[in-house]
Design an enzyme around this catalytic site. Structure first.
Site, PDB file in Angstrom:
ATOM      1  N   ARG A  42     -21.339   4.010  -6.753  1.00 30.84           N
ATOM      2  CA  ARG A  42     -19.975   4.324  -6.338  1.00 30.84           C
ATOM      3  C   ARG A  42     -19.442   5.530  -7.120  1.00 30.84           C
ATOM      4  NH1 ARG A  42     -15.712  -0.535  -4.833  1.00 30.84           N
ATOM      5  NH2 ARG A  42     -15.523   0.228  -2.728  1.00 30.84           N
ATOM      6  N   ALA A 229       4.401 -11.117  -0.761  1.00 30.00           N
ATOM      7  CA  ALA A 229       4.532 -10.000   0.189  1.00 30.00           C
ATOM      8  C   ALA A 229       3.372 -10.045   1.192  1.00 30.00           C
ATOM      9  CB  ALA A 229       4.538  -8.667  -0.559  1.00 30.00           C
ATOM     10  N   LEU A 233       3.549 -10.747   5.323  1.00 30.23           N
ATOM     11  CA  LEU A 233       3.022  -9.787   6.298  1.00 30.23           C
ATOM     12  C   LEU A 233       2.009 -10.473   7.216  1.00 30.23           C
ATOM     13  CD1 LEU A 233       2.590  -6.667   3.974  1.00 30.23           C
ATOM     14  CD2 LEU A 233       4.192  -6.887   5.879  1.00 30.23           C
ATOM     15  N   CYS A 282      -7.687  -8.624   1.717  1.00 26.03           N
ATOM     16  CA  CYS A 282      -6.650  -9.284   0.911  1.00 26.03           C
ATOM     17  C   CYS A 282      -5.852 -10.413   1.560  1.00 26.03           C
ATOM     18  CB  CYS A 282      -5.705  -8.229   0.361  1.00 26.03           C
ATOM     19  SG  CYS A 282      -6.570  -7.130  -0.785  1.00 26.03           S
TER      20      CYS A 282
HETATM   21  P1  NAD Z   1     -13.019  -2.945  -4.645  1.00 16.61           P
HETATM   22  O1  NAD Z   1     -14.044  -4.007  -4.558  1.00 16.61           O
HETATM   23  O2  NAD Z   1     -13.029  -1.845  -3.636  1.00 16.61           O
HETATM   24  O3  NAD Z   1     -13.082  -2.251  -6.084  1.00 16.61           O
HETATM   25  C1  NAD Z   1     -13.190  -2.940  -7.284  1.00 16.61           C
HETATM   26  C2  NAD Z   1     -14.167  -2.193  -8.184  1.00 16.61           C
HETATM   27  O4  NAD Z   1     -14.134  -2.766  -9.490  1.00 16.61           O
HETATM   28  C3  NAD Z   1     -15.618  -2.251  -7.731  1.00 16.61           C
HETATM   29  O5  NAD Z   1     -16.115  -0.946  -7.496  1.00 16.61           O
HETATM   30  C4  NAD Z   1     -16.349  -2.952  -8.889  1.00 16.61           C
HETATM   31  O6  NAD Z   1     -17.658  -2.456  -9.109  1.00 16.61           O
HETATM   32  C5  NAD Z   1     -15.432  -2.641 -10.048  1.00 16.61           C
HETATM   33  N1  NAD Z   1     -15.584  -3.556 -11.179  1.00 16.61           N
HETATM   34  C6  NAD Z   1     -15.583  -4.904 -11.194  1.00 16.61           C
HETATM   35  N2  NAD Z   1     -15.692  -5.373 -12.448  1.00 16.61           N
HETATM   36  C7  NAD Z   1     -15.776  -4.297 -13.268  1.00 16.61           C
HETATM   37  C8  NAD Z   1     -15.887  -4.140 -14.680  1.00 16.61           C
HETATM   38  N3  NAD Z   1     -15.923  -5.181 -15.500  1.00 16.61           N
HETATM   39  N4  NAD Z   1     -15.950  -2.883 -15.176  1.00 16.61           N
HETATM   40  C9  NAD Z   1     -15.894  -1.821 -14.359  1.00 16.61           C
HETATM   41  N5  NAD Z   1     -15.774  -1.904 -13.014  1.00 16.61           N
HETATM   42  C10 NAD Z   1     -15.707  -3.133 -12.472  1.00 16.61           C
HETATM   43  O7  NAD Z   1     -11.626  -3.685  -4.633  1.00 16.61           O
HETATM   44  P2  NAD Z   1     -10.202  -3.070  -4.165  1.00 16.61           P
HETATM   45  O8  NAD Z   1     -10.078  -3.166  -2.688  1.00 16.61           O
HETATM   46  O9  NAD Z   1      -9.993  -1.766  -4.851  1.00 16.61           O
HETATM   47  O10 NAD Z   1      -9.209  -4.162  -4.773  1.00 16.61           O
HETATM   48  C11 NAD Z   1      -9.010  -4.253  -6.161  1.00 16.61           C
HETATM   49  C12 NAD Z   1      -7.829  -5.163  -6.410  1.00 16.61           C
HETATM   50  O11 NAD Z   1      -6.647  -4.595  -5.828  1.00 16.61           O
HETATM   51  C13 NAD Z   1      -7.946  -6.557  -5.807  1.00 16.61           C
HETATM   52  O12 NAD Z   1      -7.329  -7.474  -6.666  1.00 16.61           O
HETATM   53  C14 NAD Z   1      -7.156  -6.458  -4.516  1.00 16.61           C
HETATM   54  O13 NAD Z   1      -6.628  -7.696  -4.123  1.00 16.61           O
HETATM   55  C15 NAD Z   1      -6.043  -5.503  -4.918  1.00 16.61           C
HETATM   56  N6  NAD Z   1      -5.470  -4.712  -3.810  1.00 16.61           N
HETATM   57  C16 NAD Z   1      -6.285  -4.181  -2.853  1.00 16.61           C
HETATM   58  C17 NAD Z   1      -5.726  -3.382  -1.842  1.00 16.61           C
HETATM   59  C18 NAD Z   1      -6.575  -2.766  -0.779  1.00 16.61           C
HETATM   60  O14 NAD Z   1      -6.012  -2.209   0.147  1.00 16.61           O
HETATM   61  N7  NAD Z   1      -7.885  -2.821  -0.855  1.00 16.61           N
HETATM   62  C19 NAD Z   1      -4.347  -3.118  -1.850  1.00 16.61           C
HETATM   63  C20 NAD Z   1      -3.555  -3.668  -2.864  1.00 16.61           C
HETATM   64  C21 NAD Z   1      -4.134  -4.463  -3.849  1.00 16.61           C
HETATM   65  C1  UGA Z   2      -2.225  -5.126   3.357  1.00 14.69           C
HETATM   66  C2  UGA Z   2      -0.742  -4.907   3.059  1.00 14.69           C
HETATM   67  O1  UGA Z   2      -0.147  -4.268   4.201  1.00 14.69           O
HETATM   68  C3  UGA Z   2      -0.553  -4.025   1.829  1.00 14.69           C
HETATM   69  O2  UGA Z   2       0.843  -3.918   1.514  1.00 14.69           O
HETATM   70  C4  UGA Z   2      -1.292  -4.668   0.647  1.00 14.69           C
HETATM   71  O3  UGA Z   2      -1.182  -3.837  -0.495  1.00 14.69           O
HETATM   72  C5  UGA Z   2      -2.749  -4.852   1.007  1.00 14.69           C
HETATM   73  O4  UGA Z   2      -2.847  -5.671   2.199  1.00 14.69           O
HETATM   74  C6  UGA Z   2      -3.531  -5.565  -0.032  1.00 14.69           C
HETATM   75  O5  UGA Z   2      -2.985  -6.246  -0.867  1.00 14.69           O
HETATM   76  O6  UGA Z   2      -4.755  -5.415   0.073  1.00 14.69           O
HETATM   77  P1  UGA Z   2      -4.154  -3.714   4.482  1.00 14.69           P
HETATM   78  O7  UGA Z   2      -4.875  -5.027   4.496  1.00 14.69           O
HETATM   79  O8  UGA Z   2      -4.852  -2.546   3.920  1.00 14.69           O
HETATM   80  O9  UGA Z   2      -2.795  -3.855   3.667  1.00 14.69           O
HETATM   81  O10 UGA Z   2      -3.726  -3.316   5.970  1.00 14.69           O
HETATM   82  P2  UGA Z   2      -2.555  -3.840   6.935  1.00 14.69           P
HETATM   83  O11 UGA Z   2      -1.977  -2.674   7.616  1.00 14.69           O
HETATM   84  O12 UGA Z   2      -1.632  -4.754   6.269  1.00 14.69           O
HETATM   85  O13 UGA Z   2      -3.378  -4.650   8.022  1.00 14.69           O
HETATM   86  C7  UGA Z   2      -3.989  -5.889   7.717  1.00 14.69           C
HETATM   87  C8  UGA Z   2      -4.570  -6.487   8.995  1.00 14.69           C
HETATM   88  O14 UGA Z   2      -3.525  -6.922   9.867  1.00 14.69           O
HETATM   89  C9  UGA Z   2      -5.412  -5.502   9.806  1.00 14.69           C
HETATM   90  O15 UGA Z   2      -6.537  -6.155  10.328  1.00 14.69           O
HETATM   91  C10 UGA Z   2      -4.479  -5.067  10.902  1.00 14.69           C
HETATM   92  O16 UGA Z   2      -5.134  -4.629  12.066  1.00 14.69           O
HETATM   93  C11 UGA Z   2      -3.696  -6.348  11.146  1.00 14.69           C
HETATM   94  N1  UGA Z   2      -2.365  -6.116  11.764  1.00 14.69           N
HETATM   95  C12 UGA Z   2      -1.420  -5.446  11.072  1.00 14.69           C
HETATM   96  C13 UGA Z   2      -2.128  -6.593  13.038  1.00 14.69           C
HETATM   97  O17 UGA Z   2      -3.005  -7.210  13.676  1.00 14.69           O
HETATM   98  N2  UGA Z   2      -0.888  -6.363  13.573  1.00 14.69           N
HETATM   99  C14 UGA Z   2       0.086  -5.700  12.920  1.00 14.69           C
HETATM  100  O18 UGA Z   2       1.197  -5.545  13.494  1.00 14.69           O
HETATM  101  C15 UGA Z   2      -0.181  -5.229  11.632  1.00 14.69           C
END
Ligand code: NAD
Ligand code: UGA
Length: 468
Positions: A42, A229, A233, A282
């Site tokens: 990565r 939140a 959603l 998530c």
């Molecule tokens: P991700 O799996 O894409 O990334 C996490 C990374 O952390 C991985 O690349 C992994 O290798 C690395 N990692 C794990 N343990 C490690 C360690 N000890 N040292 C160094 N690297 C390490 O996950 P993500 O989607 O970025 O989500 C991360 C967090 O943020 C989660 O808790 C998720 O719920 C939250 N979150 C995600 C989103 C989203 O849209 N994906 C939005 C808001 C919050």
């Molecule tokens: C969601 C939240 O929107 C973010 O605020 C949050 O930070 C994030 O989760 C997280 O914690 O990971 P995300 O999952 O990236 O973001 O995308 P969304 O736009 O929320 O969509 C989630 C799912 O719901 C998708 O599969 C989307 O297609 C679906 N969706 C969304 C619907 O089917 N209808 C809608 O009206 C909106």
């Protein structure tokens, strides 16, 4: 009092760590931002000169990376070196649902968070501010604090204890809109007890976010707000999907219903698109985590209320599968289905918990031949998601296509599962000539011009449409 931050280290170069740190680096040229990860591949992809090879696709991301990378934004596998020099450490690692042991299937697996806390405890300097960026169960800051409490300046018996402060700063970005969400957030939430640390983090955001948008709370309210939140959603998506079924039965149209109800300011127009259920890494895991926490505190009614949001989501996917099979004379064995979209939503290459993936697996189980096209998901990812390692490349029923045209050739049906823009204005005349008759369009995202498809002899089913 102000605390000056010069170097940031972010543990986790994923969908949150990568874009979030890129936006911080872009807005704070005086800061050095180091993003570290145990996943060397990565990190190599983040450092790839060819920006189309970045590990994640997000509109606007590669422009920021080209501006900041190797200037004040660095991606590295050297976790120890970067922890040693950081004034502030963000924990942005994955927190998936536990698959075994106590709480399996519901509780968050915090092993990566704990490993990060232990590394910070060992290598970071006293005074380092630790920021929870990952989504975490309420009270995780207590666990992190406890781990950090045992840290010492050196291995000697009389060594002084190191002091850390822990803040909660949950991330609300949504994939596909990550850069615009980060550049122009609805709010920035900071939970904590130590004012100097809160101000230090706030000063970073103040470089591009207005003060009125930065909201501070205690640690537990901040951690819990993030879970709630996401639950709200997801609940809206399940609510509108439940009504999509009612619209189909009664001859109503869910798109008009969504518009009509969304005009009420108290309801609002967002998150009212019916579809194949919510996906992404998530919503499901965060609701499962809430259910686990509620059960832990004896709040059974609350946990069963939120369980229903997940149940409706699975039900929506199953009922779409049944519609497809029933409409195609009760069997799809050996029929070719063109699948448009594999990502869990548009504008991302993320397939985690993608409704398309779940529905495709079931279509394959029914014996269908799938021709899948997604503009951003790689063929390797699609195969990895659909089959276990043993069967990769062995399945004759899967074709991965480079265009919609490639996928529809001799297809019996098109199933739209992700709302990519390019699926909104398809050339139905041309498509109808390439398909086998009787042909079907299953528009699970309700984005196509149904009338036009019908005018060219294609049968149509669209989520929430009761009238054809
Ligand atoms: P991700 O799996 O894409 O990334 C996490 C990374 O952390 C991985 O690349 C992994 O290798 C690395 N990692 C794990 N343990 C490690 C360690 N000890 N040292 C160094 N690297 C390490 O996950 P993500 O989607 O970025 O989500 C991360 C967090 O943020 C989660 O808790 C998720 O719920 C939250 N979150 C995600 C989103 C989203 O849209 N994906 C939005 C808001 C919050
Ligand atoms: C969601 C939240 O929107 C973010 O605020 C949050 O930070 C994030 O989760 C997280 O914690 O990971 P995300 O999952 O990236 O973001 O995308 P969304 O736009 O929320 O969509 C989630 C799912 O719901 C998708 O599969 C989307 O297609 C679906 N969706 C969304 C619907 O089917 N209808 C809608 O009206 C909106």
């Amino acid at each position: 009092m102000n605390r000056e931050i010069k170097k940031i280290c972010c543990i986790g170069a994923g969908f949150v760590g990568g874009p979030t740190m890129a936006v911080i680096a872009d807005n704070c040229p005086e800061l050095q931002v180091n993003v570290v990860d145990i996943n060397k591949e990565r990190i190599a992809n983040w450092n790839n000169k060819d920006l189309s090879k970045l590990p994640i696709y997000e509109p606007g991301l590669k422009e920021i990376i080209s501006r900041c990378r190797d200037t004040n934004l660095f991606f590295s596998s050297d976790i120890i070196k970067n922890l040693k020099s950081a004034d502030m450490v963000f924990i942005s690692v994955n927190t998936p649902t536990k698959t075994k042991g106590i709480g399996a299937g519901q509780a968050s697996d915090l092993k990566w968070v704990e490993a990060s806390a232990r590394q910070i405890s060992k290598y970071s300097r006293t005074g380092t501010i630790v920021v929870e960026k990952s989504t975490l169960p309420v009270k995780t800051a207590q666990t992190i604090n406890t781990i950090l409490k045992y840290s010492k300046e050196s291995d000697s018996k009389n060594a002084k204890e190191k002091k850390f402060t822990v803040l909660s700063n949950p991330e609300f970005l949504s994939e596909g809109n990550a850069i615009s969400d980060l550049v122009n957030p609805d709010r920035v939430l900071i939970g904590g007890e130590d004012e100097i640390s809160i101000n230090a983090l706030m000063n970073i955001y103040l470089k591009w976010v207005k003060k009125e948008k930065i909201f501070t709370t205690d640690l537990w309210s901040s951690e819990l707000s993030k879970l709630i939140a996401n639950a709200l959603l997801a609940q809206r998506v399940s609510s509108i999907n439940s009504f999509s079924a009612l619209c189909e039965k009664t001859g109503a149209n869910i798109k008009d219903v969504s518009l009509a109800i969304g005009l009420d300011k108290r309801i609002g127009k967002y998150f009212l698109n019916a579809g194949p259920g919510f996906g992404g890494s998530c919503f499901k895991k965060d609701i499962l985590n809430l259910i686990y926490i509620c059960n832990h505190y004896g709040l059974k009614e609350v946990s069963s209320y939120w369980q229903k949001v997940l149940d409706i989501n699975s039900w929506q996917q199953n009922r779409i599968l049944s519609e497809i099979v029933n409409k195609m004379f009760g069997t799809i064995a050996d029929k070719k289905l063109a699948i448009f979209g594999f990502a869990f939503k548009a504008n991302t290459n993320d397939t985690r918990e993608s409704p398309s993936m779940h529905i495709c697996k079931k279509l394959l189980e029914e014996g269908a031949k799938l021709a899948i096209y997604d503009p951003k998901v790689s063929p390797e990812q699609i195969k990895k998601d659909l089959f276990d390692k043993k069967s990769i490349n062995k399945d004759d029923n899967l074709q991965i296509c480079v265009s919609t045209k490639d996928a529809v050739l001799d297809a019996d049906a098109i199933v739209i599962l992700t709302e990519w823009d390019e699926f909104k204005n398809l050339q139905w005349k041309k498509i109808s000539l390439l398909m086998r008759s009787p042909s079907w369009l299953f528009d699970t995202r309700s984005i196509c011009n149904i009338e036009e498809a019908q005018n060219h002899g294609i049968n149509v089913w669209s989520t929430g449409f009761g009238k054809y």
